[in-house]
Design a protein around this motif. Structure first.
Motif, PDB file in Angstrom:
ATOM      1  N   THR A 111      10.864  64.895 -50.993  1.00 23.94           N
ATOM      2  CA  THR A 111      11.924  65.589 -51.719  1.00 23.94           C
ATOM      3  C   THR A 111      13.256  65.089 -51.175  1.00 23.94           C
ATOM      4  OG1 THR A 111      12.018  67.456 -50.166  1.00 23.94           O
ATOM      5  CG2 THR A 111      10.501  67.648 -52.028  1.00 23.94           C
ATOM      6  N   PRO A 112      14.321  65.101 -51.988  1.00 27.15           N
ATOM      7  CA  PRO A 112      15.578  64.463 -51.589  1.00 27.15           C
ATOM      8  C   PRO A 112      16.199  65.027 -50.323  1.00 27.15           C
ATOM      9  CG  PRO A 112      15.576  64.934 -53.943  1.00 27.15           C
ATOM     10  CD  PRO A 112      14.369  65.607 -53.376  1.00 27.15           C
ATOM     11  N   LYS A 113      16.046  66.321 -50.074  1.00 27.12           N
ATOM     12  CA  LYS A 113      16.724  66.954 -48.953  1.00 27.12           C
ATOM     13  C   LYS A 113      15.768  67.353 -47.836  1.00 27.12           C
ATOM     14  CE  LYS A 113      20.516  68.738 -51.792  1.00 27.12           C
ATOM     15  NZ  LYS A 113      21.292  69.940 -52.187  1.00 27.12           N
ATOM     16  N   ALA A 114      14.628  66.688 -47.770  1.00 26.43           N
ATOM     17  CA  ALA A 114      13.623  67.061 -46.780  1.00 26.43           C
ATOM     18  C   ALA A 114      14.126  66.830 -45.357  1.00 26.43           C
ATOM     19  CB  ALA A 114      12.347  66.260 -47.006  1.00 26.43           C
ATOM     20  N   SER A 115      13.831  67.784 -44.484  1.00 29.21           N
ATOM     21  CA  SER A 115      14.057  67.632 -43.044  1.00 29.21           C
ATOM     22  C   SER A 115      12.693  67.466 -42.403  1.00 29.21           C
ATOM     23  CB  SER A 115      14.781  68.856 -42.480  1.00 29.21           C
ATOM     24  OG  SER A 115      14.958  68.735 -41.084  1.00 29.21           O
ATOM     25  N   LEU A 116      12.379  66.252 -41.999  1.00 23.16           N
ATOM     26  CA  LEU A 116      11.029  65.943 -41.552  1.00 23.16           C
ATOM     27  C   LEU A 116      10.769  66.484 -40.149  1.00 23.16           C
ATOM     28  CD1 LEU A 116      10.916  62.261 -42.810  1.00 23.16           C
ATOM     29  CD2 LEU A 116       9.837  64.239 -43.879  1.00 23.16           C
ATOM     30  N   PRO A 117       9.570  67.026 -39.919  1.00 19.57           N
ATOM     31  CA  PRO A 117       9.227  67.537 -38.586  1.00 19.57           C
ATOM     32  C   PRO A 117       8.915  66.403 -37.620  1.00 19.57           C
ATOM     33  CG  PRO A 117       7.344  67.734 -40.053  1.00 19.57           C
ATOM     34  CD  PRO A 117       8.481  67.225 -40.892  1.00 19.57           C
ATOM     35  N   GLY A 118       8.766  66.761 -36.355  1.00 15.75           N
ATOM     36  CA  GLY A 118       8.391  65.773 -35.351  1.00 15.75           C
ATOM     37  C   GLY A 118       9.600  65.182 -34.654  1.00 15.75           C
ATOM     38  N   ALA A 119       9.351  64.181 -33.805  1.00 12.43           N
ATOM     39  CA  ALA A 119      10.428  63.532 -33.058  1.00 12.43           C
ATOM     40  C   ALA A 119      11.448  62.930 -34.016  1.00 12.43           C
ATOM     41  CB  ALA A 119       9.857  62.454 -32.151  1.00 12.43           C
ATOM     42  N   ASP A 120      12.710  62.971 -33.620  1.00 10.90           N
ATOM     43  CA  ASP A 120      13.767  62.447 -34.479  1.00 10.90           C
ATOM     44  C   ASP A 120      13.740  60.933 -34.566  1.00 10.90           C
ATOM     45  OD1 ASP A 120      14.787  64.992 -35.009  1.00 10.90           O
ATOM     46  OD2 ASP A 120      16.094  64.951 -33.247  1.00 10.90           O
ATOM     47  N   ILE A 121      13.459  60.275 -33.445  1.00 10.44           N
ATOM     48  CA  ILE A 121      13.455  58.814 -33.418  1.00 10.44           C
ATOM     49  C   ILE A 121      12.208  58.325 -32.685  1.00 10.44           C
ATOM     50  CG2 ILE A 121      15.931  58.482 -33.695  1.00 10.44           C
ATOM     51  CD1 ILE A 121      16.256  58.329 -30.734  1.00 10.44           C
ATOM     52  N   VAL A 122      11.581  57.292 -33.246  1.00  7.09           N
ATOM     53  CA  VAL A 122      10.318  56.777 -32.706  1.00  7.09           C
ATOM     54  C   VAL A 122      10.348  55.258 -32.796  1.00  7.09           C
ATOM     55  CG1 VAL A 122       7.803  56.806 -32.872  1.00  7.09           C
ATOM     56  CG2 VAL A 122       9.123  58.822 -33.579  1.00  7.09           C
ATOM     57  N   GLY A 123      10.138  54.580 -31.671  1.00  9.40           N
ATOM     58  CA  GLY A 123      10.155  53.124 -31.699  1.00  9.40           C
ATOM     59  C   GLY A 123       9.680  52.539 -30.390  1.00  9.40           C
ATOM     60  N   PHE A 124      10.293  51.413 -30.020  1.00 15.19           N
ATOM     61  CA  PHE A 124       9.906  50.685 -28.812  1.00 15.19           C
ATOM     62  C   PHE A 124      11.138  50.402 -27.956  1.00 15.19           C
ATOM     63  CE2 PHE A 124       6.874  49.152 -32.104  1.00 15.19           C
ATOM     64  CZ  PHE A 124       5.702  49.655 -31.560  1.00 15.19           C
ATOM     65  N   LEU A 125      10.892  50.326 -26.654  1.00 16.32           N
ATOM     66  CA  LEU A 125      11.918  49.953 -25.688  1.00 16.32           C
ATOM     67  C   LEU A 125      11.384  48.786 -24.872  1.00 16.32           C
ATOM     68  CD1 LEU A 125      14.727  50.877 -24.614  1.00 16.32           C
ATOM     69  CD2 LEU A 125      13.487  52.167 -22.867  1.00 16.32           C
ATOM     70  N   GLY A 126      12.234  47.811 -24.591  1.00 11.32           N
ATOM     71  CA  GLY A 126      11.790  46.651 -23.835  1.00 11.32           C
ATOM     72  C   GLY A 126      11.245  45.570 -24.755  1.00 11.32           C
ATOM     73  N   SER A 127      10.839  44.464 -24.142  1.00 12.32           N
ATOM     74  CA  SER A 127      10.320  43.338 -24.916  1.00 12.32           C
ATOM     75  C   SER A 127       9.183  42.670 -24.166  1.00 12.32           C
ATOM     76  CB  SER A 127      11.434  42.323 -25.201  1.00 12.32           C
ATOM     77  OG  SER A 127      11.955  41.807 -23.982  1.00 12.32           O
ATOM     78  N   GLY A 128       8.393  41.895 -24.902  1.00 12.33           N
ATOM     79  CA  GLY A 128       7.293  41.172 -24.295  1.00 12.33           C
ATOM     80  C   GLY A 128       6.363  42.095 -23.535  1.00 12.33           C
ATOM     81  N   PRO A 129       5.970  41.723 -22.312  1.00  8.84           N
ATOM     82  CA  PRO A 129       5.029  42.544 -21.542  1.00  8.84           C
ATOM     83  C   PRO A 129       5.631  43.850 -21.030  1.00  8.84           C
ATOM     84  CG  PRO A 129       5.800  40.697 -20.217  1.00  8.84           C
ATOM     85  CD  PRO A 129       6.319  40.469 -21.605  1.00  8.84           C
ATOM     86  N   ASP A 130       6.943  44.015 -21.183  1.00  9.91           N
ATOM     87  CA  ASP A 130       7.606  45.236 -20.718  1.00  9.91           C
ATOM     88  C   ASP A 130       7.794  46.277 -21.828  1.00  9.91           C
ATOM     89  OD1 ASP A 130       7.946  44.186 -18.112  1.00  9.91           O
ATOM     90  OD2 ASP A 130       9.740  43.102 -18.756  1.00  9.91           O
ATOM     91  N   THR A 131       7.247  46.025 -22.995  1.00  8.51           N
ATOM     92  CA  THR A 131       7.424  46.931 -24.122  1.00  8.51           C
ATOM     93  C   THR A 131       6.727  48.264 -23.882  1.00  8.51           C
ATOM     94  OG1 THR A 131       7.515  45.044 -25.645  1.00  8.51           O
ATOM     95  CG2 THR A 131       7.116  47.211 -26.616  1.00  8.51           C
ATOM     96  N   VAL A 132       7.448  49.359 -24.142  1.00 10.64           N
ATOM     97  CA  VAL A 132       6.862  50.700 -24.044  1.00 10.64           C
ATOM     98  C   VAL A 132       7.266  51.493 -25.283  1.00 10.64           C
ATOM     99  CG1 VAL A 132       6.840  50.762 -21.523  1.00 10.64           C
ATOM    100  CG2 VAL A 132       8.837  51.616 -22.762  1.00 10.64           C
ATOM    101  N   PHE A 133       6.538  52.567 -25.548  1.00  7.19           N
ATOM    102  CA  PHE A 133       6.912  53.478 -26.621  1.00  7.19           C
ATOM    103  C   PHE A 133       8.201  54.207 -26.247  1.00  7.19           C
ATOM    104  CE2 PHE A 133       2.142  53.589 -27.117  1.00  7.19           C
ATOM    105  CZ  PHE A 133       2.118  52.850 -28.300  1.00  7.19           C
TER     106      PHE A 133
END
Length: 262
Positions: A111-133
């Motif tokens: 829906t256009p004005k939905a406020s989604l539940p859960g964490a606000d931002i989700v991705g990765f930090l670091g690069s190569g072998p140092d990558t973490v959630f």
């Protein structure tokens, strides 16, 4: 990419402390350009929207179809202050720490004005072998109190980052959500590295960030209580808490962001 804003560290004074910080964005003009550029592109999912529009345009082969497409593309809802805040937090984390966001949550709305539940931002930090959630929560506040109300209670920033750090059910849901959205070989490779580190550490090797966005004078009490609890930086998961103090009123962010860059 380096952070493209002039910033000043307002607190804490201990140069060795980096787990919690108050950062002031000094330049009004630079901040306006930041809103109109990367923040607006993120909050509107500009690249995806352009691709979506182009594919539909190729299917509009009659005058009626073109009129229908124009009406459809014009039927958009302007982002709210907190949505601009989340986009800004993602941009700041990318610029300063190289965070990677595989997905734009705008695409998950039904829906256009939905406020989604859960964490606000989700991705990765670091690069190569140092990558973490990287899991994060973002709060935007003009509250004159220090700390602002958005820091307290079960819906407050302090409680929410603790939930992300300590609750396996929340982490389970976020990992599945992220796995389904790693749609390229490069992103899936990042997921596998981060997942291997998470599993081999007993579910402790990942990062959690809380971002507070303000249009008030910098004040260490905004973060002090929760920040000092993670001050030594030795805990698991890795946690950080940042407050960004912006030079424009939050109520003006949308009107500034909508102006096309020169």
């Amino acid at each position: 990419m380096p952070l493209e804003l002039k910033i000043t560290k307002a607190y804490p004074n201990d140069l060795a402390t980096d787990c919690w910080r108050g950062l002031v964005i000094d330049d009004h003009a630079e901040f306006d350009l930041y809103l109109r550029g990367p923040v607006w592109e993120r909050v509107t999912d500009a690249a995806f929207e352009k691709e979506f529009s182009a594919d539909l345009d190729a299917l509009a082969t009659t005058g009626m179809a073109s009129d229908t497409l124009s009406a459809l593309l014009d039927a958009t809802v302007e982002p709210l202050d907190w949505e601009i805040g989340e986009a800004m937090a993602e941009c700041l984390l990318t610029d300063e720490h190289g965070a990677v966001w595989p997905w734009n949550e705008n695409r998950d709305r039904k829906t256009p004005k939905a406020s989604l539940p859960g964490a606000d931002i989700v991705g990765f930090l670091g690069s190569g072998p140092d990558t973490v959630f990287l899991f994060g929560e973002v709060k935007t506040s003009s509250d004159k109190d220090n700390p602002p109300g958005v820091m307290a209670g079960r819906g407050g920033l302090a409680h929410q980052i603790d939930l992300l750090a300590n609750h396996k059910d929340a982490q389970h849901t976020l990992l599945k959500w992220l796995y389904a959205r790693c749609t390229t070989a490069e992103l899936m490779a990042m997921f596998k590295v981060a997942a291997a580190k998470y599993l081999s550490s007993g579910g402790k090797d990942f990062a959690v960030v809380g971002v507070l966005l303000r249009d008030t004078p910098a004040h260490r009490d905004d973060l002090r209580t929760r920040g000092t609890a993670i001050d030594d930086g030795t805990g698991s998961p890795r946690m950080r808490l940042d407050a960004w103090y912006t030079p424009r009123p939050i109520a003006d962010w949308l009107s500034i962001a909508k102006v096309s860059p020169a």
